[in-house]
Structures are given as C-alpha cells and as structure tokens.
Design a protein around this motif. Structure first.
Motif, PDB file in Angstrom:
ATOM      1  N   VAL A  93      23.687  32.516 -12.041  1.00  0.00           N
ATOM      2  CA  VAL A  93      23.002  31.165 -12.183  1.00  0.00           C
ATOM      3  C   VAL A  93      22.168  31.001 -10.932  1.00  0.00           C
ATOM      4  O   VAL A  93      20.895  30.716 -10.941  1.00  0.00           O
ATOM      5  CB  VAL A  93      23.728  29.861 -12.419  1.00  0.00           C
ATOM      6  CG1 VAL A  93      23.028  28.662 -12.629  1.00  0.00           C
ATOM      7  CG2 VAL A  93      24.628  30.129 -13.706  1.00  0.00           C
ATOM      8  N   ALA A 119      25.426  30.454 -19.333  1.00  0.00           N
ATOM      9  CA  ALA A 119      25.409  29.882 -18.015  1.00  0.00           C
ATOM     10  C   ALA A 119      23.684  29.846 -17.381  1.00  0.00           C
ATOM     11  O   ALA A 119      23.312  28.663 -17.010  1.00  0.00           O
ATOM     12  CB  ALA A 119      26.368  30.191 -16.856  1.00  0.00           C
ATOM     13  N   SER A 122      20.579  27.827 -18.783  1.00  0.00           N
ATOM     14  CA  SER A 122      20.387  26.317 -18.445  1.00  0.00           C
ATOM     15  C   SER A 122      19.261  26.342 -17.517  1.00  0.00           C
ATOM     16  O   SER A 122      18.655  25.281 -17.183  1.00  0.00           O
ATOM     17  CB  SER A 122      21.785  25.602 -18.297  1.00  0.00           C
ATOM     18  OG  SER A 122      21.961  26.069 -16.848  1.00  0.00           O
ATOM     19  N   VAL A 123      19.095  27.192 -16.502  1.00  0.00           N
ATOM     20  CA  VAL A 123      18.353  27.357 -15.548  1.00  0.00           C
ATOM     21  C   VAL A 123      16.998  27.536 -16.021  1.00  0.00           C
ATOM     22  O   VAL A 123      16.096  26.993 -15.940  1.00  0.00           O
ATOM     23  CB  VAL A 123      18.687  28.108 -14.306  1.00  0.00           C
ATOM     24  CG1 VAL A 123      17.466  28.441 -13.398  1.00  0.00           C
ATOM     25  CG2 VAL A 123      20.005  27.647 -13.634  1.00  0.00           C
ATOM     26  N   ARG A 126      15.292  24.671 -18.008  1.00  0.00           N
ATOM     27  CA  ARG A 126      14.907  23.631 -17.190  1.00  0.00           C
ATOM     28  C   ARG A 126      13.589  23.756 -16.860  1.00  0.00           C
ATOM     29  O   ARG A 126      12.552  23.073 -16.654  1.00  0.00           O
ATOM     30  CB  ARG A 126      15.698  23.546 -15.776  1.00  0.00           C
ATOM     31  CG  ARG A 126      16.986  22.719 -16.093  1.00  0.00           C
ATOM     32  CD  ARG A 126      17.783  22.414 -14.846  1.00  0.00           C
ATOM     33  NE  ARG A 126      19.102  22.212 -15.363  1.00  0.00           N
ATOM     34  CZ  ARG A 126      20.126  22.162 -14.103  1.00  0.00           C
ATOM     35  NH1 ARG A 126      19.715  22.547 -12.946  1.00  0.00           N
ATOM     36  NH2 ARG A 126      21.319  21.881 -14.378  1.00  0.00           N
ATOM     37  N   GLN A 144      22.761  25.056 -27.982  1.00  0.00           N
ATOM     38  CA  GLN A 144      22.663  24.181 -26.956  1.00  0.00           C
ATOM     39  C   GLN A 144      21.224  23.386 -27.403  1.00  0.00           C
ATOM     40  O   GLN A 144      20.632  22.541 -26.759  1.00  0.00           O
ATOM     41  CB  GLN A 144      22.743  24.386 -25.789  1.00  0.00           C
ATOM     42  CG  GLN A 144      24.075  25.084 -25.388  1.00  0.00           C
ATOM     43  CD  GLN A 144      24.016  25.686 -23.884  1.00  0.00           C
ATOM     44  OE1 GLN A 144      24.610  25.072 -23.004  1.00  0.00           O
ATOM     45  NE2 GLN A 144      23.826  26.833 -23.976  1.00  0.00           N
ATOM     46  N   TYR A 146      18.278  25.007 -26.987  1.00  0.00           N
ATOM     47  CA  TYR A 146      17.260  25.321 -25.828  1.00  0.00           C
ATOM     48  C   TYR A 146      16.216  26.209 -26.638  1.00  0.00           C
ATOM     49  O   TYR A 146      16.454  26.733 -27.673  1.00  0.00           O
ATOM     50  CB  TYR A 146      18.067  26.437 -25.108  1.00  0.00           C
ATOM     51  CG  TYR A 146      19.049  25.808 -23.913  1.00  0.00           C
ATOM     52  CD1 TYR A 146      19.258  24.102 -23.984  1.00  0.00           C
ATOM     53  CD2 TYR A 146      19.699  26.827 -23.214  1.00  0.00           C
ATOM     54  CE1 TYR A 146      20.009  24.113 -23.079  1.00  0.00           C
ATOM     55  CE2 TYR A 146      20.423  26.064 -22.135  1.00  0.00           C
ATOM     56  CZ  TYR A 146      20.629  24.707 -22.091  1.00  0.00           C
ATOM     57  OH  TYR A 146      21.601  24.261 -21.228  1.00  0.00           O
TER      58      TYR A 146
ATOM     59  N   ILE B  32      24.684  23.909  -2.635  1.00  0.00           N
ATOM     60  CA  ILE B  32      25.937  24.525  -2.131  1.00  0.00           C
ATOM     61  C   ILE B  32      26.648  24.468  -0.764  1.00  0.00           C
ATOM     62  O   ILE B  32      27.937  24.314  -0.556  1.00  0.00           O
ATOM     63  CB  ILE B  32      25.557  26.345  -2.468  1.00  0.00           C
ATOM     64  CG1 ILE B  32      25.068  26.415  -3.911  1.00  0.00           C
ATOM     65  CG2 ILE B  32      26.716  26.933  -2.168  1.00  0.00           C
ATOM     66  CD1 ILE B  32      24.553  27.687  -4.069  1.00  0.00           C
ATOM     67  N   TYR B 218      29.838  19.728  -9.468  1.00  0.00           N
ATOM     68  CA  TYR B 218      29.584  21.161 -10.001  1.00  0.00           C
ATOM     69  C   TYR B 218      29.447  21.478 -11.340  1.00  0.00           C
ATOM     70  O   TYR B 218      28.444  21.970 -11.978  1.00  0.00           O
ATOM     71  CB  TYR B 218      30.364  22.181  -9.235  1.00  0.00           C
ATOM     72  CG  TYR B 218      30.117  23.510  -9.677  1.00  0.00           C
ATOM     73  CD1 TYR B 218      29.305  24.281  -8.904  1.00  0.00           C
ATOM     74  CD2 TYR B 218      31.070  24.130 -10.557  1.00  0.00           C
ATOM     75  CE1 TYR B 218      29.176  25.803  -9.393  1.00  0.00           C
ATOM     76  CE2 TYR B 218      30.751  25.481 -11.156  1.00  0.00           C
ATOM     77  CZ  TYR B 218      29.670  26.341 -10.564  1.00  0.00           C
ATOM     78  OH  TYR B 218      29.602  27.413 -10.729  1.00  0.00           O
ATOM     79  N   SER B 220      28.928  19.286 -13.688  1.00  0.00           N
ATOM     80  CA  SER B 220      27.677  18.573 -14.336  1.00  0.00           C
ATOM     81  C   SER B 220      26.240  19.512 -13.836  1.00  0.00           C
ATOM     82  O   SER B 220      25.218  19.391 -14.647  1.00  0.00           O
ATOM     83  CB  SER B 220      27.484  17.150 -13.801  1.00  0.00           C
ATOM     84  OG  SER B 220      28.768  16.557 -14.185  1.00  0.00           O
ATOM     85  N   TRP B 221      26.395  19.963 -12.760  1.00  0.00           N
ATOM     86  CA  TRP B 221      25.210  20.647 -12.245  1.00  0.00           C
ATOM     87  C   TRP B 221      24.851  21.889 -13.061  1.00  0.00           C
ATOM     88  O   TRP B 221      23.690  22.198 -13.344  1.00  0.00           O
ATOM     89  CB  TRP B 221      25.519  20.875 -10.703  1.00  0.00           C
ATOM     90  CG  TRP B 221      24.427  21.505 -10.025  1.00  0.00           C
ATOM     91  CD1 TRP B 221      23.117  21.243 -10.039  1.00  0.00           C
ATOM     92  CD2 TRP B 221      24.477  22.487  -8.761  1.00  0.00           C
ATOM     93  NE1 TRP B 221      22.291  21.980  -9.133  1.00  0.00           N
ATOM     94  CE2 TRP B 221      23.296  22.515  -8.445  1.00  0.00           C
ATOM     95  CE3 TRP B 221      25.500  23.064  -8.098  1.00  0.00           C
ATOM     96  CZ2 TRP B 221      23.029  23.497  -7.384  1.00  0.00           C
ATOM     97  CZ3 TRP B 221      25.215  23.886  -7.168  1.00  0.00           C
ATOM     98  CH2 TRP B 221      24.112  24.036  -6.833  1.00  0.00           C
ATOM     99  N   VAL B 222      25.847  22.622 -13.229  1.00  0.00           N
ATOM    100  CA  VAL B 222      25.636  24.111 -13.822  1.00  0.00           C
ATOM    101  C   VAL B 222      25.476  23.770 -15.454  1.00  0.00           C
ATOM    102  O   VAL B 222      25.363  24.856 -16.274  1.00  0.00           O
ATOM    103  CB  VAL B 222      26.570  25.204 -13.537  1.00  0.00           C
ATOM    104  CG1 VAL B 222      26.334  25.253 -12.028  1.00  0.00           C
ATOM    105  CG2 VAL B 222      27.854  24.834 -13.895  1.00  0.00           C
ATOM    106  N   ASN B 223      26.043  22.553 -15.866  1.00  0.00           N
ATOM    107  CA  ASN B 223      26.088  22.481 -17.364  1.00  0.00           C
ATOM    108  C   ASN B 223      27.023  23.187 -18.362  1.00  0.00           C
ATOM    109  O   ASN B 223      27.188  22.949 -19.487  1.00  0.00           O
ATOM    110  CB  ASN B 223      24.784  22.743 -18.008  1.00  0.00           C
ATOM    111  CG  ASN B 223      23.711  21.763 -17.554  1.00  0.00           C
ATOM    112  OD1 ASN B 223      22.526  22.359 -17.077  1.00  0.00           O
ATOM    113  ND2 ASN B 223      23.943  20.531 -17.709  1.00  0.00           N
TER     114      ASN B 223
END
Lengths: 402, 309
Positions: A93, A119, A122-123, A126, A144, A146, B32, B218, B220-223
């Motif tokens: 990620v 995983a 999601s980046v 965004r 999701q 996306y 991080i 963490y 919530s941050w990475v989903n």
C-alpha cells in the motif's frame, strides 16, 4: 604516481559524463508512459511475484519493439517501475502511494493476490489512477464500488461451475465431497463458492476444513476427511500448499475418485514436484496455452503470444503469467482507445472495452472485474495438462481414479 | 521536566508544520513515524521502565484495529470507535497481564509472543464477525486525498504526543519510580513496599491503550485489514528495536529510535531493490553492537563532555 592520479581523475570525469549523458537522453525521451508495479520479489510470495514480473516485462518489451503506444498524436515508450513489497501488504500500500506521488506513474498494476490488490486499490482509487489487477479473482475485491480498479480474472463462480457440471454429469457415483481450504482471501472464497455450486447440484459436503496460512502439516485434516469417505476431494491454496496436501493424502491413504486442486496444478512446478502423484488431478485456470483467440492487442493471436513467450522464457506461460501480460495489453488497448493518457479518460475507455485479445474476450462488468472469460478445466496426465472443457479447445475427456 | 515539555511541543509543532506543507507520500511517512513513535513509547512503559520484555504490541495493535473495524461497520462514529479500541486493548491487557505478569525474563517474553498468535486464530475462525482470512473492509471516508492524509497525520501525531506526555508524567510519578525499582530488583522492591503486581499490571495496561488506538487509526487509514497484516510479528519487534536504538527507559529515546529506524528503512528500500532486508539487518546489528545504550546516550555523552570543557 601522478599519472595514476590523472587516469583516476579521467575515469571519474568519464563516469560523470556518462551519467550526465544518460540524463540528457532521458530528458529527450520524455514521451514515456510509466506504469507502477508493486511486486512481492522477496518473502513467501516471491515465486508468484516473479511470474507477474515476467508477464509485465514481456508486454513492455513487445509494446516498445512494435514502436510504443500511440495516443494523442504522440508515441509513448512503456516503462515499468518496480517496487518490492516483500510479501507484506502494508508495504504494498505504501509503495503504491510512493509510486503515484513521487515516481509519478501514469497507471498502476495491482500487487499479487486478492488481499493485497484490495488493500492497494484504496490508494489508487483516492488518486484516480487506473489500476489493473492481474491476479485478483475474488468478487470481494471489487465490491467496494471503486471506479478505477479493473481485474483480469473472472469471478470465482466461473471456475467452480464448469467442473461441478462435468464431474456430476460424467459420473453419477460421485456424491460425497470433502473440501480443504486455505484460510486466505482467494482460496477461502473459491472454496465457499464451490460449496455453493455443489450444493446446488444436490451433492453432499461431508467435510469442510480450513487450514492456516503457512501450515506445514495437513495430516489431522486429511485423516478427518478420510473418515468421511469422500468421492471427491477439492483442495484450495497456492502451489506449495497443494503439493504438500497431495503427498499427505497419498501417505495417509485418502483415495477419492476425483481430486481437484486450485490454483496449483496449472504451474509447471506442481507437476514436477508431485511426479506420478500429480496424475489425474483436475484443476481450473483462467487461461491455458491451448486456447485460441485472434486478438486485436499488441500480441495478436494466442499462438503468437505463445511463440513470443517461448522465445523469451522457453516453454509455456501459465495463467498467472499470461494474465500479467494481458493486463499490460489491455491497458495499452485502453490508452489507444482513449487516445490520451489522461487517467480519467483511460479509465472510461477501459470500462467500455469490448474486444478480443490473445487472452480471451475482454469486457469488464460494472464492478470492474472481467466477465467475458471462459476459464478452461484441465487435468494432469503424464506431467502435461490436458484441457477437458470448453468444447472448442478440448484435448481429451475427464478421467476418474479407479 | 520543563525542558521535556518544551521539546515535546516544539517537536510536535515541527512535524505538524512539515506535514502541512509536504506532499502526500511525505505525509504518509510522517504518519508512519508517529504511529511507530506511539508503539515504541508504549513498549517503553513495560519494557523500558519495568524491564519486562513484551512482544504483545502486535496483539494490542491488531485487537485495536479489529475492534474499531467491527464497531465502525456497525455504524458507530469513528472517534468513538478509536476510543473504544484503546479501552478494549487496555482491559484485555490488564486481564491477560493478571495471568502472565508473574512470569519473568524469557518466560514472560514467550508468553507475550503467543498472545498475537492466539488473537489471530480467533479472528481467523470467526469469519462472520471479522471476515476471517478474507479480511475486513472499513467504510471509506469520502473526502479529498489531501485532506484525508492530513487528518490521519494529525490523529497519529496527537496520539504520539499524548503517549509521550504520559511518559513524561510517568517518569516523575510514584508509579514510574516503582517501575524502575522493579526493573532493578523486583524482590527488593517488594520488600520496600512496592506492590509489584499492581504496578506491572498498570504498566502493561498503559502499554496497550495507546497501541490499541494506533491500530484503530491505522485501520481507518488503510480501509482494509487482514489478520496477517495487523498481527504481524514485526509490529512487536520493530518498536523494541527502536527503543534499543534510541535509548531504553528514556523519554525521547523511543522517538529518536523510531525516526532513525524508519529513515534507514526508507533509504535502504529505495536503494537496494532486492537485498534491502539483509542490508537493514546488518545496519541494525552494527548499531546495537557499537551503541548498546542507544543514540540518546551518545547525545548525553556529548553534552556531558561539553559541560566538562
């Protein structure tokens, strides 16, 4: 002494010159499309990462050899930016974000497998960077909503339905099924899907065992399954798990009429490691070198792809390798269709793609996952794979253990 | 003590300012950093002050991540979930601490090592609640990328500051004094009237609460979280290395250690595509061999020398 010093100095100048020179060349060749590829080059998933890399490399090489990608009246060279995430998903990620923000990649290939792809997506979602996942088949990856994620493997039911049909229609004696699944996103999802497909056919599931990632001994599960006397054993996992399961089934005397394993037997390593024990194991793969398509992509026909693969790597590609090459070819089709490298436009072009490639027909569903492939069913015989379905590319009939 | 507060406020302001102006990847690195500073600082409560080598950090982290993930999927507000995750981790630590804190040295280390494995198996075998091996999705925040990255940096930064503030308060408190007594000689401390059992349990709980919250943020941050990621043994080992690197039992040692280790990691990762793990290992071994008391001790030595001159 001083002469030595001078020559040293000269060498240094030469090196500096070479570096400067290459920088200038790089500056001139600005028209490059950069594609980021986070891969597990080290760690437990390293073999899988190496397969994906081979596919991407072949695509980049082929695309560049044929003059690059044309869009927007310009010709772009392809450059793949690799990043090793050491089989550690959070790293993947992080790598995806670094590639987008620092390396300024135009597009992204997802990491290996369903979990990491999910995983990392999601980046890229965004940032609105089109991302193609070559090794993520579970529908959960695409659930999701996306918009920028596309997958080149069809949903799991397309690999469970055909084999359930063939086995039940060919042998009425097969009634009891035991399932052994790796507790991991894809292997567990495909096993649960298989359970559904089998129940719909009125089969009896006599055992459903799960094993943890990294399990080194399956004897307890295999013994329990043996007690249930199944006609059919369906095991899921990755290649090393399945080799071990096959060997322990033999040692512990679990001998059903049908053994099906996903997704190892498609790999050469499986046939080599199991030897005679691999005989008659059936499996399903999303792609097989025996399929025949007339592609409009950079590789052209399936035969041409097989030839290009053999020329570079010797031998035949398995589905994971072909899927990685296809991910590149599909991205190229998307860019050419959009006639732009604008991420939003390429995303829309990919979503509306409906075209035949060496890999099969390519059309993405509303979730971004491909819906148009027909994953072939095959069986190992004499260390070779024999396709038994679909009819169009069939090489033989499904055989049962005596 | 006053100096500690000044350093803390200045450091936090510096990171905040850096983050506000940096690009998103840089912000990710700072996030991080704050996360690991929290973990290292938390480990220092039990490992540094009390001298009990704990490997339970990964367990608290994963527990916090999953608690918050499951609760958020039930529709609870995000901040409340983060708080509850910390509470849950602390309660869990106190309960489990009651069972294993009578063990000392290696025995304690091994007992804490299996807590994460145990939780991982529980998560794996309850797919209906936690998604099992298929992982767990968290609701995605529909705000812009730039705002999002800053929000999570701010959350982790606040958490790191609070944890460090707790360390400053602890150092001067009766509890901190008792823990240092336990670290030097537990039997003697008991004779002197330190209730070792209570003190250790409190330290263990303190080492869990902020880690649980870090795990929640963490997640919530990475989903998307899955058991092998949040219960990863490296989450337990890295904070320990950071504290050793920075200086055990000090206030700012863990933070310096976190900075140095993460900077090294990032540098090595950029420059060695395939041998990064080996290169990083060698660097850590060299640092521990030649700086057994941590980098913080080096700073102290320097200032002591200057004072002499």
């Amino acid at each position: 002494m001083s002469r030595e010093w001078t020559s040293k100095l000269l060498t240094r100048f030469a090196i500096a010159g070479a570096i400067l020179g290459s920088a200038v060349v790089a500056g001139q060749a600005q028209e490059t499309i950069r594609v980021g590829a986070p891969l597990p080059m080290t760690g437990p998933l390293a073999p899988e990462g190496a397969k994906q890399k081979k596919g991407y490399d072949l695509w980049a090489e082929t695309a560049n050899a044929k003059g690059g990608i044309k869009a927007n009246g310009k010709t772009y060279k392809v450059e793949i930016v690799y990043f090793d995430y050491a089989s550690n998903t959070p790293r993947a990620v992080q790598g995806a974000e670094r590639m987008i923000t620092e390396d300024k990649v135009n597009f992204l290939f997802a990491p290996f497998g369903s979990g990491a792809s999910k995983a990392a997506s999601s980046v890229s979602e965004r940032y609105g960077i089109p991302t193609i996942a070559a090794t993520a088949s579970s529908a959960e990856v695409y659930d999701q909503g996306y918009k920028f994620l596309f997958g080149t493997l069809t949903p799991n039911e397309t690999v469970t339905e055909p084999i359930a049909n063939i086995v039940t229609s060919k042998n009425k004696d097969v009634k009891k099924v035991a399932i052994l699944a790796r507790n991991d996103l894809f292997p567990l999802a495909v096993a649960q899907q298989m359970e559904k497909s089998l129940k719909a056919k009125g089969m009896e599931i006599v055992a459903f065992e799960r094993y943890a990632i990294g399990t080194m001994d399956h004897s307890a599960a295999v013994t329990q399954m043996r007690a249930a006397r199944p006609d059919w054993v369906y095991a899921t996992g990755y290649v090393n798990d399945l080799i071990l399961i096959r060997k322990q089934m033999n040692e512990l005397g679990l001998r059903p009429k049908v053994i099906t394993m996903v997704a190892g037997p498609a790999y050469r390593e499986f046939a080599e490691a199991t030897g005679p024990l691999g005989e008659n194991i059936s499996s399903v793969a999303w792609w097989h070198p025996a399929v025949r398509y007339k592609g409009k992509d950079v590789f052209g026909t399936t035969e041409a792809f097989n030839k290009a693969w053999d020329a570079k790597y010797k031998g035949e590609a398995d589905y994971a390798e072909a899927s990685a090459a296809a991910a590149g070819a599909i991205l190229q089709l998307g860019i050419e269709k959009a006639d732009s490298i604008d991420p939003k436009k390429v995303r829309d072009a990919l979503a509306s793609l409906d075209v035949e490639t060496f890999y099969g027909k390519v059309k993405f569903g509303p979730s971004g996952q491909i819906t148009s492939l027909e994953p072939p069913v095959f069986q190992l015989r004499g260390g070779k794979t024999v396709v038994v379905w679909p009819e169009a590319v069939k090489q033989g009939e499904l055989e049962f253990f005596k | 003590m006053k100096r500690d507060w000044v350093i803390l406020v200045c450091g936090a302001a510096a990171i905040g300012a850096l983050g506000w102006s940096g690009d998103n990847y840089f912000i990710r690195l700072l996030t991080i950093l704050c996360m690991y500073a929290t973990l290292a600082q938390s480990w220092n409560f039990i490992g540094g002050f009390a001298g009990y080598p704990s490997f339970a950090t990964a367990a608290f982290f994963g527990l916090g991540a999953y608690t918050s993930g499951v609760l958020q999927n039930q529709g609870l507000p995000i901040l409340m979930c983060w708080g509850l995750a910390g509470l849950c981790a602390a309660v869990f630590a106190v309960l489990i601490g009651g069972a294993i804190l009578h063990l000392r040295g290696h025995y304690f280390a091994i007992a804490t090592l299996i807590i994460a494995e145990m939780l991982r198996e529980i998560v794996n075998t309850t797919p209906n609640l936690t998604g099992g091996g298929m992982g767990l999705n968290l609701p995605i925040l529909r705000i812009s990328v730039d705002v999002q990255s800053r929000v999570f940096l701010l959350a982790m930064l606040v958490l790191a500051v609070v944890t460090t503030a707790a360390a400053i308060l602890l150092q001067r408190s009766r509890l901190g004094f008792g823990l240092r007594c336990i670290q030097q000689n537990e039997s003697a401390a008991s004779i002197l009237g330190v209730n070792a059992y209570q003190y250790k349990t409190a330290a263990f709980g303190m080492s869990a609460v902020f880690v649980g919250m870090a795990g929640a943020i963490y997640a919530s941050w990475v989903n998307y979280i899955e058991p092998p990621d949040v219960f990863d043994i490296l989450i337990a080992v890295k904070p320990l290395v950071m504290v050793l690197l920075g200086g055990i039992g000090t206030i700012f040692g863990p933070i310096i250690g976190a900075m140095v280790l993460l900077a090294l990691e990032e540098l090595v990762w950029r420059n060695f595509l395939t041998v990064h793990a080996a290169a990083l290992g060698v660097i850590i071994i060299l640092l521990v061999l030649f700086l057994p008391n941590g980098l913080f001790s080096l700073l102290k030595d320097l200032s002591a020398k200057r004072a002499k001159q």
